[in-house]
Scaffold this active site. Sequence first.
Site, short mmCIF file in Angstrom:
data_model
loop_
_atom_site.label_atom_id
_atom_site.label_comp_id
_atom_site.label_asym_id
_atom_site.label_seq_id
_atom_site.Cartn_x
_atom_site.Cartn_y
_atom_site.Cartn_z
N HIS A 279 -5.90 -5.40 7.12
CA HIS A 279 -4.59 -4.73 7.30
C HIS A 279 -3.61 -5.03 6.17
O HIS A 279 -2.57 -4.39 6.06
CB HIS A 279 -3.98 -5.13 8.65
CG HIS A 279 -4.73 -4.57 9.82
ND1 HIS A 279 -4.25 -3.52 10.57
CD2 HIS A 279 -5.94 -4.87 10.35
CE1 HIS A 279 -5.13 -3.22 11.52
NE2 HIS A 279 -6.16 -4.03 11.41
N ASP B 134 3.15 -4.69 0.55
CA ASP B 134 2.85 -4.42 1.96
C ASP B 134 1.56 -3.62 2.04
O ASP B 134 1.38 -2.67 1.27
CB ASP B 134 4.00 -3.57 2.56
CG ASP B 134 4.30 -3.92 4.02
OD1 ASP B 134 3.37 -4.34 4.72
OD2 ASP B 134 5.46 -3.75 4.43
#
Length: 464
Positions: free
Chosen positions: A163, A372
């Site tokens: 992720h 991110d």
Amino acid sequence: MTETASFVVVANRLPVDRVTNEGGQTDWRTSPGGLVTALEPVMRQRGGAWVGWHGAPDEIIDGFEHDGYSIVPVPLSSEEYEEYYEGFSNATLWPLYHDTVAFPEFHREWWDSYRAVNRRFAVAAAEAAAEGATVWVQDYQLQLVPQMLRELRPDLKIGFFLHIPFPPVEIFSQLPWRREILEGLLGADLVGFQVPGGASNFLRLVRTRTNRKIERDTVRVDGNHTCVARAYPISIDTQGFADLAESPEVIAEAEALREELGNPKQILLGVDRLDYTKGLRQRIRAIGELFQEGKLDPSETVFLQVATPSRERVEEYKRLRDDIDLLVGRINSEVGGVGRPAIVYRHAGYPRSTMAAMYRIADVMVVTPLRDGMNLVAKEYVACHPSTNGALVLSEFAGAALELKQAYLVNPYDLNGMKAALMQAATDPVRTRQRRMRALKKQVETYTIDRWAEDFLGDLDALS
Ligand code: GDG
């Protein structure tokens, strides 16, 4: 557990939270979150099991059935929580994989704990899986599980999804246990990344550190096992968010919130876990300067920043919390709104409905991480904002920037550039903002979390 499952998800946390019901008894409630929503139908359909930690250290609990699938709890001791989770996962891997925006710490005892816990998860998954089952391992806390599981159960089909970003070779190579982690991941048949850059960093690493043969996206790991590396950008339950934001309760809550903020003409919003990767220091400085220079008028504009408490016992996070408190305090003491501060800062977590209410009233959503994997907040804003008149300011270092190209893209390290983009987002003609938002909405409506899960599992099923 007697029955085995043909589809097994392995994640650090279980998809359930413990609650006490009215009779004072313990019950389990599905935790809110996109991953659970996307995988639950597959779990029910295929006969699934979810392997993960239940959230309380030093406690062993039995497995149980929940909403049509099995819950398989893996215990953690307090020491393991500190060493495997807070230590190796969140103070070694997290900063390392996010471009070392904070210094990663390397401790041999944290690594030992990481390996031991990964083994426990692998054993639990091996016991839960039926002959030939598909097992999907999630995220950076469990990178050794694919290889460990393959050794225990060569009959399984194993997928892994990361992720967070996968760093360039030069950064990954700092890790004293780089070889073990790499071999751990290579145990999977399919390794998924948020963006193509993650997959190519991984393949380059395999090329640099091993002498295995690679053809396009496929590594020949050994005689009969190959590992494919591809990008599957994660998304959200777009319709679910849109419906929530349109519900009468959320509409009422949004209006109450606007009132509470003093009915400003313009609302800027930031919503993040309080994490140093999210670029809060830079963002608050940039917006603070815009207020100080009079480009934003505190009597008309308010900046609402929500920072959800996160990893509060990790040193770097304590420091960040103090820094942000100081910074916000200093700016607010210099520029005042009418009866309220220019920056309304809330260090708290909120229900999903309140998040949707905030997204509804935000004229400019500010999402400026330093790095991110994806960033779901950006997508949630696009799904929830009612008119097409909002604006999204988005860091080019968020995975989401590759899809949300019509956002106002910024380099969060460039304060002047960020200030200019913020002003543009705040002042562009309605027509321009509408055009950009329409394109963004189309993107999040087309590529949802269901598509993400289907694409990944479809590819995994198709691999021989
Ligand atoms: C990692 C990667 C990747 C936040 N505060 C509250 C709350 N949230 C929810 C948001 C959103 C989620 O948490 C945060 O997701 P992000 O994607 O923004 O960031 P990370 O937590 O760092 O997630 C990231 C993600 O995994 C998925 O693969 O996109 O790059 O770092 O859904 O809405 N939810 C509620 N209250 C809060 O106060 N209810």
